[in-house]
Design a protein around this motif. Structure first.
Motif, short mmCIF file in Angstrom:
data_model
loop_
_atom_site.label_atom_id
_atom_site.label_comp_id
_atom_site.label_asym_id
_atom_site.label_seq_id
_atom_site.Cartn_x
_atom_site.Cartn_y
_atom_site.Cartn_z
N GLY A 125 0.80 -1.21 0.00
CA GLY A 125 0.00 0.00 0.00
C GLY A 125 0.83 1.26 0.00
O GLY A 125 0.36 2.33 -0.33
N SER A 126 2.07 1.12 0.36
CA SER A 126 2.90 2.29 0.46
C SER A 126 3.19 2.93 -0.87
O SER A 126 3.66 4.05 -0.95
N THR A 127 2.91 2.19 -1.92
CA THR A 127 3.23 2.75 -3.22
C THR A 127 2.42 3.99 -3.50
O THR A 127 2.79 4.81 -4.32
N THR A 128 1.31 4.11 -2.84
CA THR A 128 0.48 5.28 -3.11
C THR A 128 0.64 6.34 -2.03
O THR A 128 0.05 7.40 -2.12
N ASP A 129 1.42 6.05 -1.05
CA ASP A 129 1.61 7.01 0.02
C ASP A 129 2.50 8.15 -0.42
O ASP A 129 3.23 8.07 -1.39
N ALA A 130 2.42 9.19 0.34
CA ALA A 130 3.32 10.30 0.08
C ALA A 130 4.74 9.89 0.38
O ALA A 130 5.69 10.56 -0.01
N ASP A 131 4.90 8.79 1.09
CA ASP A 131 6.23 8.31 1.39
C ASP A 131 6.97 7.92 0.12
O ASP A 131 8.19 7.87 0.09
N ASP A 132 6.21 7.59 -0.87
CA ASP A 132 6.85 7.20 -2.11
C ASP A 132 7.66 8.35 -2.65
O ASP A 132 7.14 9.40 -2.99
N GLY A 133 8.93 8.09 -2.78
CA GLY A 133 9.81 9.17 -3.19
C GLY A 133 9.45 9.74 -4.53
O GLY A 133 9.51 10.94 -4.75
N PHE A 134 9.08 8.85 -5.41
CA PHE A 134 8.78 9.32 -6.75
C PHE A 134 7.55 10.22 -6.75
O PHE A 134 7.52 11.27 -7.37
N LEU A 135 6.57 9.79 -6.02
CA LEU A 135 5.35 10.58 -5.98
C LEU A 135 5.60 11.91 -5.27
O LEU A 135 5.09 12.95 -5.68
N THR A 302 15.33 9.83 -15.62
CA THR A 302 15.97 11.12 -15.50
C THR A 302 14.93 12.18 -15.82
O THR A 302 13.90 11.88 -16.45
N PRO A 303 15.18 13.42 -15.43
CA PRO A 303 14.21 14.48 -15.73
C PRO A 303 13.90 14.58 -17.22
O PRO A 303 12.76 14.81 -17.62
N MET A 304 14.94 14.38 -18.03
CA MET A 304 14.73 14.45 -19.49
C MET A 304 13.81 13.34 -19.95
O MET A 304 12.85 13.56 -20.71
N ASP A 305 14.10 12.15 -19.49
CA ASP A 305 13.26 11.01 -19.87
C ASP A 305 11.83 11.24 -19.43
O ASP A 305 10.87 10.97 -20.15
N ARG A 306 11.74 11.72 -18.24
CA ARG A 306 10.43 11.91 -17.66
C ARG A 306 9.62 12.92 -18.46
O ARG A 306 8.45 12.70 -18.78
N GLU A 307 10.28 14.00 -18.80
CA GLU A 307 9.59 15.03 -19.57
C GLU A 307 9.16 14.49 -20.93
O GLU A 307 8.06 14.73 -21.40
N ALA A 308 10.06 13.71 -21.51
CA ALA A 308 9.73 13.12 -22.81
C ALA A 308 8.52 12.20 -22.71
O ALA A 308 7.65 12.20 -23.57
#
Length: 379
Positions: A125-135, A302-308
């Motif tokens: 369940g932690s994948t949806t938490d704010a704890d998730d670094g990516f999120l 990476t930020p570039m990949d992400r933006e793409a």
DNA sequence: CCGGCCAGACCAGCCACATAGGCCA
DNA sequence: ATTGGCCTATGTGGCTGGTCTGGCC
């Protein structure tokens, strides 16, 4: 199953790893920050000591060997497993290989709070938490918020957000898109994996004739890197529809490809066979550990990949189609000719069956005659 | 309460696919 | 006698469209 499959000896020496702190109880979690295995009591005590400690990322210990940090949760077995045990257990037979496994995301904070679920629940369940670094990182972004949120869920591996549906019940950039996008990503010449996976993914040939359902062979190689082929891959990613039956492993899956001449978007069977036969898509929210390339890519963008990828997502969103798709043209044709009672399919009468049989035998005889004539002409 | 809208259920038959079992080297 | 590969038979379940139904607004 799990305990049995590990021989009931809990791994290497037959004993669960003991807590690094108290040295008496069996460990239940592994703290990455401390590089320590802790029992439930010690974990609660150590990580409740201060705010910094409470942020330590921890994962449950493998339920099979009880000696290594769990890396995956097997939904079928309802167990968290380390990489080694996961590989052992789920490579044992084809059935086990199809178990749904999701990567475990470390969790920080209190593991034993009031609504605490089991190992799978708490960590999964932690994948949806704010704890998730990516999120959390996502939250800092300020570009076009709506798109960004949606794109974020699209980029994430298993976010609950992906279950968002629009009014038509179709997924809005859910995991399905995510998966297909990864396929697309891998299919790009510059992103190609050198293993056999991608070759099968895009160059497979149907194992059978499929004449009955008009499955046409795949054109392979010639279109590699060709713009048109890329476009087709792109469309595949866009038009993936959610199954009518919802969240179900066995749910039917429809695909749609942008073909202008097809009213209902009848799928060229080449793409069908590409996806559903040569590489059956793993169930929603799972990762096929043994046949898929590492999908964790999305969590290390990476930020570039992400933006793409966000840009690509927006493009997809613009051209998304919700038309009904036909996977098997022959079944459609047959369904249209079948007798109905109040819209429901009805049993064919004996007369109709006889007529069909007569027609088919006549047809076969005709075909046989033509073949013979053909051979004679050749001779 | 009524009307409109919409998603989902329902049906039978075909067929793709998985599995079991038999045969042979 | 055992093993591995191949082939065939059998079983299972997905897919297909028009109409009905129940829920929602």
């Amino acid at each position: 199953m799990l305990k049995e499959s590990s021989g009931g000896d809990n791994g290497n020496n037959g004993w669960a790893r003991v807590c690094d702190t108290c040295r008496s109880a069996a460990c239940t979690v592994y703290c990455r920050a401390d590089a320590a295995y802790l029992c439930t009591g010690c974990d609660a005590r150590v990580h409740a000591a201060n705010r910094v400690a409470s942020r330590h990322e921890r994962v449950w210990v493998c339920e099979a060997c009880e000696r290594a940090p769990a890396s995956f949760i097997c939904k079928a077995d309802a167990a968290s497993l380390c990489t080694s045990c996961d590989a052992d257990i789920h490579s044992a037979n084809p059935l086990a290989r199809r178990h749904h496994r999701v990567p475990i995301h470390p969790i920080s904070g209190c593991l034993y709070g009031p609504p605490a679920a089991g190992p799978g629940g708490a960590i999964g369940g932690s994948t949806t938490d704010a704890d998730d670094g990516f999120l959390a990182q996502e939250a800092d972004e300020t570009i076009d918020e709506d798109d960004e949120d949606e794109a974020a869920s699209w980029l994430l591996l298993n976010p609950v957000k992906n279950n968002n549906q629009n009014s038509n019940g179709f997924l809005i950039g859910g995991e399905v898109d995510d998966y297909l996008d990864l396929v697309e990503y891998n299919s790009c010449p510059e992103n190609q994996f050198t293993d056999q996976y991608n070759h099968q993914q895009h160059c497979s040939v149907p194992r059978k004739n499929y004449a009955g359902d008009s499955v046409v062979p795949v054109q392979c190689g010639e279109s590699k890197g060709h713009p048109q082929q890329q476009h087709q891959n792109f469309q595949l990613g866009i038009d993936y529809e959610s199954p009518k039956t919802g969240y179900n492993y066995n749910a039917s899956i429809s695909h749609s490809v942008s073909i202008s001449s097809m009213d209902a978007g009848i799928v060229p069977e080449s793409t069908m066979s590409d996806i559903s036969i040569s590489h059956p898509r793993p169930p929603k929210g799972t990762i096929d550990l043994f046949t898929s390339p590492p999908i964790q890519v999305s969590s290390q963008l990476t930020p570039m990949d992400r933006e793409a990828r966000v840009l690509r997502y927006r493009e997809k969103k613009k051209t998304r189609k919700f038309e009904k798709t036909i996977r098997y043209a022959s079944r459609k044709a047959y369904a249209e000719t079948r007798p109905r009672i109040k819209g429901r399919f009805a049993k064919r009468s004996d007369v109709e069956v006889e007529v069909d049989q007569m027609f088919s035998t006549t047809l076969m005889a005709e075909i046989g005659k033509r073949k013979r004539n053909g051979h004679e002409e050749i001779k």
